[in-house]
Design a protein around this motif. Structure first.
Motif, short mmCIF file in Angstrom:
data_model
loop_
_atom_site.label_atom_id
_atom_site.label_comp_id
_atom_site.label_asym_id
_atom_site.label_seq_id
_atom_site.Cartn_x
_atom_site.Cartn_y
_atom_site.Cartn_z
N ASP A 19 38.74 45.17 43.21
CA ASP A 19 37.76 45.45 44.25
C ASP A 19 38.47 46.08 45.44
OD1 ASP A 19 35.70 44.42 42.76
OD2 ASP A 19 35.61 42.51 43.83
N GLY A 53 31.18 49.11 39.48
CA GLY A 53 30.44 48.15 40.29
C GLY A 53 28.98 48.53 40.42
N ASP A 54 28.30 47.83 41.31
CA ASP A 54 26.88 48.04 41.55
C ASP A 54 26.69 49.17 42.56
OD1 ASP A 54 24.21 47.92 42.18
OD2 ASP A 54 24.16 45.74 42.41
N TYR A 61 34.17 49.20 46.29
CA TYR A 61 34.25 49.90 45.02
C TYR A 61 34.95 48.98 44.03
CZ TYR A 61 33.26 54.43 47.30
OH TYR A 61 32.69 55.48 47.98
N THR A 62 34.50 49.01 42.77
CA THR A 62 35.15 48.24 41.71
C THR A 62 35.60 49.19 40.62
OG1 THR A 62 33.77 46.30 42.18
CG2 THR A 62 34.91 46.36 40.06
#
Length: 309
Positions: A19, A53-54, A61-62
């Motif tokens: 993350d 991520g979503d 940000y993932t």
């Protein structure tokens, strides 16, 4: 952007999920499903990672990075050196794998770490209430990254998990993709063998209904590279030797052309074709785009190629 690692966790399949947040700005630039970012490493290398991520959560940000010890070194450095508190230079998102806004059903196929852009798509489709099916393939359940996220966040009735070591879950791609729905759209991502298998199985699908993102360019077993010539709009002639990329030759001739992966998968150096016969070796351009676009970091040509530069 200089983003800070706020979480890092290991996932099955030797995958590190990271993350990233901005230390001063509460929200990061928006992104659409299928987007990726460039991560700039200390040795000057640039690597592309899909945002998994979503898209509605712009506080972070993932990315998910699979360790590849026989790769180009970027993933190994990230696994060995990145920890909570580290700072990484990260680009704004770019999207060469957009999710079309259609009303028909969507089929999502992921192989291994190819789940990263596909997961963001599944989230978006579920939130929009649009019909989709997700088929996720790995060698075994113990090697399936992000499975806990899928089980927690997606409707289980839309997800099929396929494991090579569990015969009852195996799925034949040829059979699965044999009869496309007239209004269906297919998106797929995964390792080279998986990509090649899906490409073969969808050869009969209508043009414009199949979309993909590759982490590596396809292998080419054709003849050794031959020299060719590039001409520019102003008539400048740029020779390209057999052992030199078109991108390197253009830069040597003074053409300021941005590039990132230099491996044919990110599309940063994409330019237009005015005349000539290209030899496409990238993993970015669609069949339609290949009639007028060119990726000079990896693609070549026969004879003379006139570029819109």
């Amino acid at each position: 952007m200089k983003l800070t690692v706020t979480a890092a966790r290991k996932e099955p399949g030797d995958v590190l999920v990271i993350d990233l947040k901005h230390t001063r700005k509460p929200l990061l630039p928006p992104f659409e499903p299928g987007s990726h970012v460039d991560v700039h490493l200390p040795d000057g290398k640039v690597r592309q990672y899909s945002l998994c991520g979503d898209p509605t959560d712009l506080s972070r940000y993932t990315i998910a990075v699979k360790r590849e010890d026989v790769g180009r070194g970027g993933s190994a450095w990230i696994h060995d050196a990145v920890a909570v508190g580290c700072t990484l230079p990260v680009s704004a998102p770019r999207n060469h794998f957009p999710l079309a806004q259609r009303e028909g059903p969507t089929v999502l196929l992921a192989g291994g770490i190819g789940i990263t852009p596909i997961l963001a798509m599944a989230r978006a489709l579920e939130r929009q209430g649009k019909p989709y099916k997700l088929h996720y393939f790995t060698r075994s359940r113990a090697l399936m990254p992000l499975l806990s996220v899928i089980e927690r966040e997606l409707d289980c009735s839309t997800v099929w998990l396929h494991f090579d070591d569990e015969p009852e879950t195996r799925e034949d791609l040829e059979a699965l993709l044999s009869t496309p729905s007239s209004d269906a759209q297919l998106y797929y991502c995964g390792p080279p063998g998986f990509m090649a298998a899906v490409d073969r199985a969808t050869a009969h699908w209508p043009e414009g209904t199949v979309h993909f993102e590759a982490f590596q360019p396809p292998e080419h077993n054709d003849a050794p590279p031959e020299p060719f010539t590039i001409t520019l709009r102003d008539g400048t002639v740029v020779p390209v030797a057999a052992d030199t990329s078109a991108l390197a030759a253009l830069r040597a001739a003074g053409v300021l052309l941005m590039a990132s992966c230099e491996n044919g998968v990110c599309g940063t150096c994409e330019c237009g074709i005015l005349e000539g016969q290209p030899i496409h070796r990238d993993a970015v351009l669609s069949k339609e785009a290949r009639t007028h676009r060119f990726i000079p970091c990896i693609s070549r040509a026969t004879g003379v190629l006139r570029l819109d530069l």
